[in-house]
Design an enzyme around this catalytic site. Structure first.
Site, PDB file in Angstrom:
ATOM      1  N   MET A  14     -58.849  28.860 -22.953  1.00  0.00           N
ATOM      2  CA  MET A  14     -59.585  27.695 -23.886  1.00  0.00           C
ATOM      3  C   MET A  14     -60.694  27.640 -23.028  1.00  0.00           C
ATOM      4  O   MET A  14     -62.058  27.528 -23.671  1.00  0.00           O
ATOM      5  CB  MET A  14     -58.676  26.965 -24.139  1.00  0.00           C
ATOM      6  CG  MET A  14     -57.749  26.718 -24.786  1.00  0.00           C
ATOM      7  SD  MET A  14     -58.340  27.461 -26.551  1.00  0.00           S
ATOM      8  CE  MET A  14     -59.298  26.252 -27.182  1.00  0.00           C
ATOM      9  N   GLU A  92     -51.447  22.268 -19.388  1.00  0.00           N
ATOM     10  CA  GLU A  92     -50.961  21.323 -19.967  1.00  0.00           C
ATOM     11  C   GLU A  92     -49.910  20.396 -19.224  1.00  0.00           C
ATOM     12  O   GLU A  92     -48.801  20.600 -19.531  1.00  0.00           O
ATOM     13  CB  GLU A  92     -50.623  21.564 -21.455  1.00  0.00           C
ATOM     14  CG  GLU A  92     -50.146  20.520 -22.329  1.00  0.00           C
ATOM     15  CD  GLU A  92     -51.298  19.930 -23.026  1.00  0.00           C
ATOM     16  OE1 GLU A  92     -52.333  20.058 -22.476  1.00  0.00           O
ATOM     17  OE2 GLU A  92     -51.164  19.328 -24.150  1.00  0.00           O
ATOM     18  N   LYS A  97     -53.289  17.236 -14.900  1.00  0.00           N
ATOM     19  CA  LYS A  97     -54.727  16.772 -15.327  1.00  0.00           C
ATOM     20  C   LYS A  97     -55.078  15.426 -14.873  1.00  0.00           C
ATOM     21  O   LYS A  97     -56.307  15.341 -14.492  1.00  0.00           O
ATOM     22  CB  LYS A  97     -54.476  16.567 -16.957  1.00  0.00           C
ATOM     23  CG  LYS A  97     -54.258  17.985 -17.434  1.00  0.00           C
ATOM     24  CD  LYS A  97     -54.454  17.822 -19.199  1.00  0.00           C
ATOM     25  CE  LYS A  97     -54.154  19.006 -19.930  1.00  0.00           C
ATOM     26  NZ  LYS A  97     -55.087  20.097 -20.069  1.00  0.00           N
ATOM     27  N   SER A 119     -53.750  19.555 -25.742  1.00  0.00           N
ATOM     28  CA  SER A 119     -53.306  19.453 -27.032  1.00  0.00           C
ATOM     29  C   SER A 119     -52.448  18.419 -27.249  1.00  0.00           C
ATOM     30  O   SER A 119     -52.318  18.140 -28.735  1.00  0.00           O
ATOM     31  CB  SER A 119     -52.537  20.926 -27.267  1.00  0.00           C
ATOM     32  OG  SER A 119     -53.185  21.931 -26.750  1.00  0.00           O
ATOM     33  N   HIS A 140     -60.914  18.404 -28.652  1.00  0.00           N
ATOM     34  CA  HIS A 140     -59.781  19.235 -28.793  1.00  0.00           C
ATOM     35  C   HIS A 140     -60.369  20.359 -29.528  1.00  0.00           C
ATOM     36  O   HIS A 140     -60.373  20.419 -30.898  1.00  0.00           O
ATOM     37  CB  HIS A 140     -58.409  18.760 -29.390  1.00  0.00           C
ATOM     38  CG  HIS A 140     -57.134  19.486 -29.363  1.00  0.00           C
ATOM     39  ND1 HIS A 140     -56.369  19.328 -30.377  1.00  0.00           N
ATOM     40  CD2 HIS A 140     -57.135  20.394 -28.641  1.00  0.00           C
ATOM     41  CE1 HIS A 140     -55.448  20.509 -30.165  1.00  0.00           C
ATOM     42  NE2 HIS A 140     -55.897  21.242 -29.293  1.00  0.00           N
ATOM     43  N   ASN A 143     -57.999  27.414 -30.898  1.00  0.00           N
ATOM     44  CA  ASN A 143     -58.088  28.902 -30.595  1.00  0.00           C
ATOM     45  C   ASN A 143     -58.084  29.824 -31.766  1.00  0.00           C
ATOM     46  O   ASN A 143     -57.250  29.797 -32.447  1.00  0.00           O
ATOM     47  CB  ASN A 143     -56.683  28.931 -29.843  1.00  0.00           C
ATOM     48  CG  ASN A 143     -56.744  30.506 -28.886  1.00  0.00           C
ATOM     49  OD1 ASN A 143     -57.715  31.164 -29.123  1.00  0.00           O
ATOM     50  ND2 ASN A 143     -55.647  30.501 -28.357  1.00  0.00           N
ATOM     51  N   GLU A 152     -61.261  18.119 -32.606  1.00  0.00           N
ATOM     52  CA  GLU A 152     -60.732  16.661 -32.753  1.00  0.00           C
ATOM     53  C   GLU A 152     -61.390  15.841 -31.658  1.00  0.00           C
ATOM     54  O   GLU A 152     -61.369  16.352 -30.411  1.00  0.00           O
ATOM     55  CB  GLU A 152     -59.453  16.495 -32.609  1.00  0.00           C
ATOM     56  CG  GLU A 152     -58.597  17.379 -33.907  1.00  0.00           C
ATOM     57  CD  GLU A 152     -57.136  17.186 -33.951  1.00  0.00           C
ATOM     58  OE1 GLU A 152     -56.482  17.031 -34.667  1.00  0.00           O
ATOM     59  OE2 GLU A 152     -56.553  17.432 -32.728  1.00  0.00           O
ATOM     60  N   ASN A 190     -51.830  18.953 -34.919  1.00  0.00           N
ATOM     61  CA  ASN A 190     -50.848  19.719 -34.246  1.00  0.00           C
ATOM     62  C   ASN A 190     -49.693  18.788 -34.825  1.00  0.00           C
ATOM     63  O   ASN A 190     -48.421  19.081 -35.214  1.00  0.00           O
ATOM     64  CB  ASN A 190     -50.781  19.662 -32.851  1.00  0.00           C
ATOM     65  CG  ASN A 190     -51.389  20.707 -32.482  1.00  0.00           C
ATOM     66  OD1 ASN A 190     -51.630  21.785 -32.966  1.00  0.00           O
ATOM     67  ND2 ASN A 190     -52.033  20.660 -30.913  1.00  0.00           N
TER      68      ASN A 190
HETATM   69  N1  NAD Z   1     -54.003  28.163 -25.779  1.00  0.00           N
HETATM   70  C1  NAD Z   1     -54.474  27.518 -26.914  1.00  0.00           C
HETATM   71  O1  NAD Z   1     -54.237  27.814 -28.133  1.00  0.00           O
HETATM   72  C2  NAD Z   1     -54.958  25.874 -26.898  1.00  0.00           C
HETATM   73  C3  NAD Z   1     -55.590  25.538 -27.876  1.00  0.00           C
HETATM   74  C4  NAD Z   1     -55.977  24.330 -27.793  1.00  0.00           C
HETATM   75  C5  NAD Z   1     -55.949  23.421 -26.616  1.00  0.00           C
HETATM   76  N2  NAD Z   1     -55.016  23.842 -25.564  1.00  0.00           N
HETATM   77  C6  NAD Z   1     -55.267  23.311 -24.365  1.00  0.00           C
HETATM   78  O2  NAD Z   1     -56.114  23.758 -23.370  1.00  0.00           O
HETATM   79  C7  NAD Z   1     -55.723  23.809 -22.032  1.00  0.00           C
HETATM   80  C8  NAD Z   1     -55.718  24.902 -21.349  1.00  0.00           C
HETATM   81  O3  NAD Z   1     -54.990  25.862 -22.137  1.00  0.00           O
HETATM   82  P1  NAD Z   1     -55.018  27.465 -21.981  1.00  0.00           P
HETATM   83  O4  NAD Z   1     -54.498  27.979 -22.959  1.00  0.00           O
HETATM   84  O5  NAD Z   1     -56.569  27.796 -21.612  1.00  0.00           O
HETATM   85  O6  NAD Z   1     -54.447  27.650 -20.499  1.00  0.00           O
HETATM   86  P2  NAD Z   1     -54.590  28.834 -19.272  1.00  0.00           P
HETATM   87  O7  NAD Z   1     -53.336  28.855 -18.653  1.00  0.00           O
HETATM   88  O8  NAD Z   1     -54.998  30.168 -20.024  1.00  0.00           O
HETATM   89  O9  NAD Z   1     -55.780  28.339 -18.468  1.00  0.00           O
HETATM   90  C9  NAD Z   1     -55.822  27.358 -17.408  1.00  0.00           C
HETATM   91  C10 NAD Z   1     -56.832  27.522 -16.442  1.00  0.00           C
HETATM   92  O10 NAD Z   1     -56.599  26.489 -15.665  1.00  0.00           O
HETATM   93  C11 NAD Z   1     -56.391  26.737 -14.000  1.00  0.00           C
HETATM   94  N3  NAD Z   1     -56.164  25.744 -13.326  1.00  0.00           N
HETATM   95  C12 NAD Z   1     -54.908  25.350 -12.936  1.00  0.00           C
HETATM   96  N4  NAD Z   1     -54.780  24.351 -12.123  1.00  0.00           N
HETATM   97  C13 NAD Z   1     -56.169  24.031 -11.968  1.00  0.00           C
HETATM   98  C14 NAD Z   1     -56.805  22.999 -11.425  1.00  0.00           C
HETATM   99  N5  NAD Z   1     -56.060  21.900 -10.717  1.00  0.00           N
HETATM  100  N6  NAD Z   1     -58.290  22.729 -11.470  1.00  0.00           N
HETATM  101  C15 NAD Z   1     -58.930  23.823 -12.041  1.00  0.00           C
HETATM  102  N7  NAD Z   1     -58.297  24.760 -12.854  1.00  0.00           N
HETATM  103  C16 NAD Z   1     -56.860  24.967 -12.719  1.00  0.00           C
HETATM  104  C17 NAD Z   1     -55.786  28.100 -14.015  1.00  0.00           C
HETATM  105  O11 NAD Z   1     -55.938  28.798 -13.025  1.00  0.00           O
HETATM  106  C18 NAD Z   1     -56.354  28.807 -15.385  1.00  0.00           C
HETATM  107  O12 NAD Z   1     -57.337  29.641 -15.396  1.00  0.00           O
HETATM  108  C19 NAD Z   1     -54.256  23.027 -22.209  1.00  0.00           C
HETATM  109  O13 NAD Z   1     -54.237  21.679 -22.129  1.00  0.00           O
HETATM  110  C20 NAD Z   1     -53.706  23.442 -23.535  1.00  0.00           C
HETATM  111  O14 NAD Z   1     -52.770  22.409 -24.339  1.00  0.00           O
HETATM  112  C21 NAD Z   1     -54.849  25.476 -25.614  1.00  0.00           C
END
Ligand code: NAD
Length: 403
Positions: A14, A92, A97, A119, A140, A143, A152, A190
């Site tokens: 994301m 997440e 966070k 999310s 928000h 994807n 959102e 969601n």
């Molecule tokens: N994947 C989806 O479809 C989707 C859709 C909407 C929202 N989200 C939300 O977006 C967020 C990220 O999801 P994602 O799928 O991109 O996850 P992901 O696992 O692909 O990416 C997370 C990234 O955060 C990095 N990370 C870990 N700890 C960290 C820290 N302390 N400081 C900085 N970076 C750090 C990781 O190295 C990784 O590159 C989550 O909150 C998720 O709920 C995801």
């Protein structure tokens, strides 16, 4: 407040997509992660998204390079000292966070807005980790962020109106469709999508129909893909996590299907693990049949009836509950489901659809489903009030909307 420069925390799926969307609108972005190397991988994802546009003839290689000049990678939050807005897209996990927000609060200028792409986690709980809860909110994206118009915008309990207005203006400047949603578990999309997906899993578990038939019927209804294809795309582990958060907040009506739990336990996470509800690779899938039987025997009724309306009723009822709570207006609920999930635009969203088939019919079907399938279908009280007052939908000239 005008936003001149943006920071993104977390260069995963994301974070990289959001960075691309922001640079596409012409704003510079600093993309940070736990190390320079991981952040640079995120920048490569941004490049790959632009390359896709070049391959489709939507931009030239020179234009791609111009956009790439706007992204920089950094392995530390210290690089976000001069940004006006940070969008956090780290894993997440509330504690993680909160740590990120605490650190951002120390690094960023006092006027900067701190947003989370979470999310389902509480925005208010992220706000209290900082000394500027008035400047913290949810932003928000969906994807893939480059294709999905919906954003959102979620104020927490302490978020200032100015912050909300700035975030809405920012999202519009990205050419997105922002919708302000009152904070609640799962926010709007969601919260409505999960009962729909969970009901599909319950149908499979109860032997109501087959995986393929359910997917096909929902595509025939007009959904861009069937619920099992969508579950496999999202990742069953992510869906289960969201389902659990919703269950904790809303109680029994959101209890995750036993089969969804079994899928995650069996490591069948979806496309990313090579197998989920579908088998990606062509081998015949006997394990799934076993999991369905076992989950079906362990939980709930067997041999229930299948109809697409089972899934739609679950979504519509949750939509009415959200409307009653003032989470969003009827118009925004419909817009969000069309823009955020691909609910067929000719049906204009779940509440317009309820008006079309008749609120009296919706109430009757929910009552019948509550009796035969489970109390999760207990009709939202607003439906009965509407029927009693003659707000029965399009044919009566008034329902959720006026005709
Ligand atoms: N994947 C989806 O479809 C989707 C859709 C909407 C929202 N989200 C939300 O977006 C967020 C990220 O999801 P994602 O799928 O991109 O996850 P992901 O696992 O692909 O990416 C997370 C990234 O955060 C990095 N990370 C870990 N700890 C960290 C820290 N302390 N400081 C900085 N970076 C750090 C990781 O190295 C990784 O590159 C989550 O909150 C998720 O709920 C995801």
């Amino acid at each position: 407040m005008f936003i001149y420069k943006v920071g993104v925390v977390g260069a995963g799926a994301m974070g990289a997509q959001i960075a691309q969307v922001v640079t596409f609108a012409g704003l510079p972005v600093v993309l940070t992660d736990v190390s320079d190397a991981v952040a640079r991988r995120g920048v490569e994802t941004v490049r790959a998204i632009y390359q896709g546009r070049v391959d489709r003839g939507k931009m030239t290689a020179e234009q791609r390079e111009e956009k790439m000049l706007l992204v920089t990678a950094a392995g530390s939050l210290a690089a976000l000292r001069d940004v006006d807005l940070v969008i956090e897209a780290a894993p997440e996990d509330l504690k993680l966070k909160q740590d990120v927000f605490r650190a951002l609060d120390g690094v960023c200028s006092p006027g900067a807005i701190l947003a989370s792409n979470t999310s389902a986690l509480s925005i208010s709980a992220l706000g209290v980790a900082t000394k500027r809860p008035g400047k913290v909110l949810g932003l928000h994206f969906f994807n893939p962020a480059y294709a999905m118009p919906l954003v959102e915008v979620i104020p927490g309990l302490a978020t200032e109106q100015q912050t909300v207005d700035d975030a809405v203006g920012f999202a519009e400047s990205l050419r997105k469709a922002p919708i302000v949603v009152k904070e609640c578990a799962g926010f709007l999309v969601n919260r409505l999508l999960m009962p729909y997906l969970n009901e599909a899993v319950l149908c499979l578990q109860e032997g109501a129909s087959s995986l393929k038939a359910i997917d096909q019927d929902m595509v025939a209804f007009g959904m861009p893909m069937g619920p099992f294809t969508l579950l496999d795309t999202i990742g069953n582990d992510i869906s289960l996590e969201v389902a659990r958060i919703l269950h904790r907040s809303y109680g029994p009506r959101m209890a995750p299907a036993a089969l969804l739990e079994a899928m995650v336990k069996a490591g069948r996470l979806g496309v990313k693990s090579g197998r989920g509800f579908y088998e990606y690779g062509g081998a015949k899938d006997q394990e799934l049949e076993g999991l369905i039987q076992k989950a079906g025997q362990a939980a709930g009724p067997r041999g229930t009836r299948w109809a697409p309306s089972r899934l739609l009723m679950a979504m519509m009822n949750e939509g009415v509950l959200a409307l009653q709570e003032g989470v969003a207006s009827a118009r925004d609920i419909d817009l969000a489901m069309v823009a955020g999930t691909g609910f067929p635009s000719d049906k204009e969203g779940p509440l317009h659809y309820a008006d079309r088939i008749g609120i009296d019919h919706v109430l009757q079907e929910l009552e019948e489903s509550a009796r035969s399938l489970g109390m999760r279908f207990w009709p939202a009280p607003m439906l009965r009030r509407m029927v009693d007052a003659g707000f029965t939908g399009r044919s009566a000239g008034r329902g959720f909307f006026t005709y």
